[in-house]
Structures are given as structure tokens and as C-alpha cells.
Design an enzyme around this catalytic site. Structure first.
Site, PDB file in Angstrom:
ATOM      1  N   TYR A 160       0.464  -1.115  -0.145  1.00 38.90           N
ATOM      2  CA  TYR A 160       0.058  -0.121  -0.089  1.00 38.90           C
ATOM      3  C   TYR A 160       0.614   1.328   0.361  1.00 38.90           C
ATOM      4  O   TYR A 160       1.782   1.192   0.360  1.00 38.90           O
ATOM      5  CB  TYR A 160      -1.287  -0.485   0.926  1.00 38.90           C
ATOM      6  CG  TYR A 160      -1.634   1.492   1.406  1.00 38.90           C
ATOM      7  CD1 TYR A 160      -2.462   2.042  -0.002  1.00 38.90           C
ATOM      8  CD2 TYR A 160      -1.370   2.212   2.034  1.00 38.90           C
ATOM      9  CE1 TYR A 160      -3.889   3.159   0.172  1.00 38.90           C
ATOM     10  CE2 TYR A 160      -2.068   3.633   2.490  1.00 38.90           C
ATOM     11  CZ  TYR A 160      -3.021   4.194   1.288  1.00 38.90           C
ATOM     12  OH  TYR A 160      -3.385   4.734   1.332  1.00 38.90           O
ATOM     13  N   HIS A 219      -2.713   0.918   7.147  1.00 37.92           N
ATOM     14  CA  HIS A 219      -3.774   1.038   6.086  1.00 37.92           C
ATOM     15  C   HIS A 219      -4.534  -0.579   6.693  1.00 37.92           C
ATOM     16  O   HIS A 219      -4.769  -1.071   6.039  1.00 37.92           O
ATOM     17  CB  HIS A 219      -3.036   0.393   4.613  1.00 37.92           C
ATOM     18  CG  HIS A 219      -4.432   1.544   3.382  1.00 37.92           C
ATOM     19  ND1 HIS A 219      -4.923   1.036   2.406  1.00 37.92           N
ATOM     20  CD2 HIS A 219      -4.905   2.661   4.067  1.00 37.92           C
ATOM     21  CE1 HIS A 219      -6.252   1.630   2.185  1.00 37.92           C
ATOM     22  NE2 HIS A 219      -5.724   2.858   2.812  1.00 37.92           N
TER      23      HIS A 219
END
Length: 413
Positions: A160, A219
Site C-alpha cells: 500500500y 492501512h
């Protein structure tokens, strides 16, 4: 004055699906804009706006912002959720834009005026290794930014917050043969990531010094207990905050974090219901609230949330990536400038086409976002130009790409 029309405008000048609400009134030339962008389900939000909220709102007084919000909230009987909240949030922000224009002042003046001259922002520096992240961070520091979110590629894995990563063999299922476009599937594993990130921040702190504020976004991708261990290992590097360690369903783990480390915690971009975040604020389990303003229903609930946070020592750090439209950023800026407990604003550096579609797009300079001091949000939309940038083709119509572990298990968020 009455509301005469409510419509959704869909556009993607930089390839990101944006949904803008336009509320028109019977006063010539007076209308308001709001952001209703839920980029993974945009057409569902459009339906909620045009098929349900529009007939409910036409003929009402646009000045009755609180009453309209409360009536809209209960009009579906079952409430909350990102689709309904974004639809309501777009309308709500548009009504505040109208009120600012009606009185000829920026909306922050309606919130009590400025608490600061501009809103500090953070930018995103990433790279394939620690030196590339360092180089990108330095480039931002040279431009006057003081807050940098650092993300690093985990070689061979889908990571991410970085531009690209290599593909590795896994048991990931292939995209459906009926999909209009093929989507490359990449595996993800949490352990290599958790081993690498502390090394990144050790390097950045040693090379960039103590003046730069460093941030990082987990995340929600790692098991909660591993996220707690990661937080403890990052504590020596004095992060400005560590973002989204847990998904909303894992909120109780925040108590364990508080008991074991003093790393500042930012969380909330997935929250859509007050029951998800009010207990965390009450119990002082977070330091920065990261909600996406349209996802919680607009500026009206965001103002109340900011006031609640003030009493518990929580600062604001509203979600502001590219799928918060320029209208959304302009709306958030009104709160950033006015609330005493502002912390930081996530910045997105919009491209030239987006700035053409949205005249008055918020200006970022000297590491901060500045108001143009125009009435309302100070931003407009060129509808004819917006129409030239329809939503791009996507196999799942904008859905978040599925990320899986090597054995095929889907991982969050």
C-alpha cells in the site's frame, strides 16, 4: 428562497472517479457545491442523490441546514453507511456553500472565524527502497513542506502507498473472464512489511534529522497484534502519527496500544457511524481523527465531531487523498481554519486538468493550504469541461482491488 434542483456531476479529470453535488436555488445564480465522492461505489451515491434526496429536498429552504440534515438522516429509516452518508454529505456541504455565498463570506466565518492563517498539510513520499523514499522526502522538504508520510515498497509484494511492486507467485484467483479489463493480482504478506518499516524510519530519522515530521499509514493490512508490535518498534523515531493500525471491527485493540506505547495514533477513514468513533474519543484511545467528511454525512456532523474531539485532546486530520475532490478539500479547509484543535490536513496535489475543471481549487504553498477568501468555499465547477472527463473504464466499476495473501486469503481494508 427555495431549493429548485439537486443533481450529481460525475467527472474524472485525473482518472479518479469524483461525484459532486450541485444544489440550485430560485435565486438567480445562487447555488452550492458539495463533495459526495465514494469512488468505489459512485453510481450508487448518484442514485441516492437524484432518485431519493432530490425529490425529498426540492422546495425546501436551503438555509435550514440542520433541519435538512436531520430529516434526510431519518428519511431512509435505516441509516448510516457510506452510500447514504456520502449523498447526504454532498448535499450538506453544498448548503453551507450556499450560506457562505448568501452572506458574502468564506464558510469558516460562519464557524466563528479563523483560528490560524493557513492549514498545515502533509504530503506522500514513497519509493522502492529507503534511499528513494529519502530522496522523495527531501524534494518535498525543499518545496517548504514540513510533514511527510513515508511508505516503502516491500520487494515482491503488493504494498500500500507505493507506485508499483513486483508480482510474485501465489494462489490468487484470476479476474473473471467476463471482466472488461484485466487486473493484475499481486500477493501480500505482513511479516516482510513489519520487518522493513522500522528500518525505513530509522534511516529517515538519521538522515533527515528531527525537524521533519514523519507519518506512516498501515492501512489496516496487518493482523492487529502485529500492528501493536510495529507501533512499539516505531516509537523511538517520534512519528507525528501512525495511521489506521486497525479496521473498525478491531477497535478494541486500541486499548492494548495505549497500554504499551506512546506512539500517536490516527484512525478513522473507514468510519461511517458515530458508534464507531465516539467511544474511542471518550476513552482517549486516539490522538487524531481521520474521518472522510462526506462519509460521515458532511460538514454538519464534522463540526460536531470536531467540537467533541476538542474536549478530549483529539486533533483533526481529515482524510484528503485524490478521491476527496477539490470541492471536498475546499470544504474541509473551512473547518481546518476555524477549529482550535486542528492537527493536520492530508494534501493531494491536483493535476492541471483537475484545476481547470474546478476553478478556485485550494492553493497549497509553504507547506500549508490557504483560503482564497472568496464567499462560500471559493470554488466552482466548469460543467462542460467536467463532462469531457467521464469515468474511466474499470472491470468492477471502481471497486477497491482485492489484495490476497500467498494462500489466497483476502486481506483488509
Amino acid at each position: 428562497m427555495k431549493i429548485t434542483d439537486v443533481k450529481a456531476i460525475c467527472t474524472a479529470p485525473d482518472g479518479i472517479r469524483l461525484v459532486i453535488v450541485k444544489v440550485e436555488t430560485d435565486e438567480p445564480g445562487l447555488y452550492g457545491l458539495g463533495c459526495a465522492t465514494f469512488t468505489q461505489r459512485p453510481l450508487a451515491v448518484v442514485t441516492a442523490i437524484e432518485e431519493y434526496l432530490k425529490p425529498f429536498l426540492v422546495g425546501r429552504d436551503p438555509a435550514a441546514i440542520e433541519d435538512i440534515w436531520q430529516a434526510s438522516f431519518v428519511s431512509s429509516y435505516w441509516r448510516s453507511g457510506p452510500v447514504l452518508n456520502n449523498a447526504m454529505g454532498g448535499v450538506d456541504s453544498a448548503l453551507w456553500d450556499i450560506k457562505g455565498k448568501q452572506f458574502g463570506v468564506p464558510v469558516y466565518q460562519l464557524f466563528g472565524g479563523k483560528s490560524r492563517v493557513a492549514a498545515d498539510v502533509y504530503v506522500h513520499a514513497n519509493g522502492s527502497d529507503v534511499r528513494e523514499v529519502e530522496d522523495n522526502a527531501r524534494a518535498y522538504l525543499e518545496q517548504g513542506f514540513r510533514h511527510v508520510r513515508a511508505q516503502i515498497e516491500v520487494t515482491g509484494y503488493s504494498t500500500y502507498g507505493v507506485g508499483s511492486s513486483q508480482s510474485v507467485p501465489s494462489t490468487n484467483p484470476k479476474p473473471s473472464e467476463s471482466a472488461r479489463l484485466k487486473v493484475e493480482e499481486k500477493a501480500w504478506e505482513p511479516r516482510p512489511y513489519c520487518l522493513l518499516v522500522p528500518r525505513l524510519f530509522e534511516h529517515l530519522r538519521n538522515t533527515l534529522g528531527d525537524e521533519v515530521e514523519l507519518l506512516h499509514d498501515v492501512h489496516e493490512r496487518v493482523p492487529p497484534i502485529m500492528a501493536i508490535q510495529l507501533a512499539k518498534e516505531l516509537e523511538p523515531y517520534r512519528l507525528f502519527f501512525l495511521e489506521d493500525m486497525f479496521a473498525p471491527e478491531d477497535n478494541e485493540y486500541l486499548r492494548m496500544v495505549r497500554a504499551q506505547t506512546a506512539v500517536p495514533i490516527a484512525i478513522g477513514e473507514l468510519y461511517v457511524n458515530v458508534h464507531e468513533y465516539v467511544p474511542l474519543i471518550r476513552d482517549r484511545l486516539l490522538d487524531f481523527i481521520r474521518v472522510h467528511i462526506s462519509d460521515i454525512g458532511g460538514l454538519t456532523p464534522a463540526r460536531k465531531l470536531s467540537a467533541l474531539c476538542e474536549y478530549f485532546g483529539v486533533r483533526t486530520a481529515f482524510h484528503g487523498p485524490g478521491d476527496t475532490s477539490p470541492v471536498g478539500h475546499a470544504a474541509q479547509l473551512q473547518l481546518d481554519l476555524s477549529v482550535p484543535n486542528f492537527g493536520i490536513q492530508e494534501a493531494h496535489l491536483f493535476g492541471e486538468r483537475t484545476r481547470e475543471v474546478f476553478p478556485g481549487c485550494p492553493e497549497i504553498r509553504d507547506g500549508a493550504m490557504w483560503s482564497n477568501e472568496q464567499p462560500g468555499f471559493g470554488i466552482d465547477i466548469d460543467e462542460s469541461l467536467a463532462a469531457k472527463y467521464p469515468f474511466p473504464e474499470h472491470p468492477y466499476n471502481g471497486a477497491w482491488p482485492e489484495i490476497r495473501r500467498r494462500d489466497g486469503t483476502v486481506v483488509k481494508p
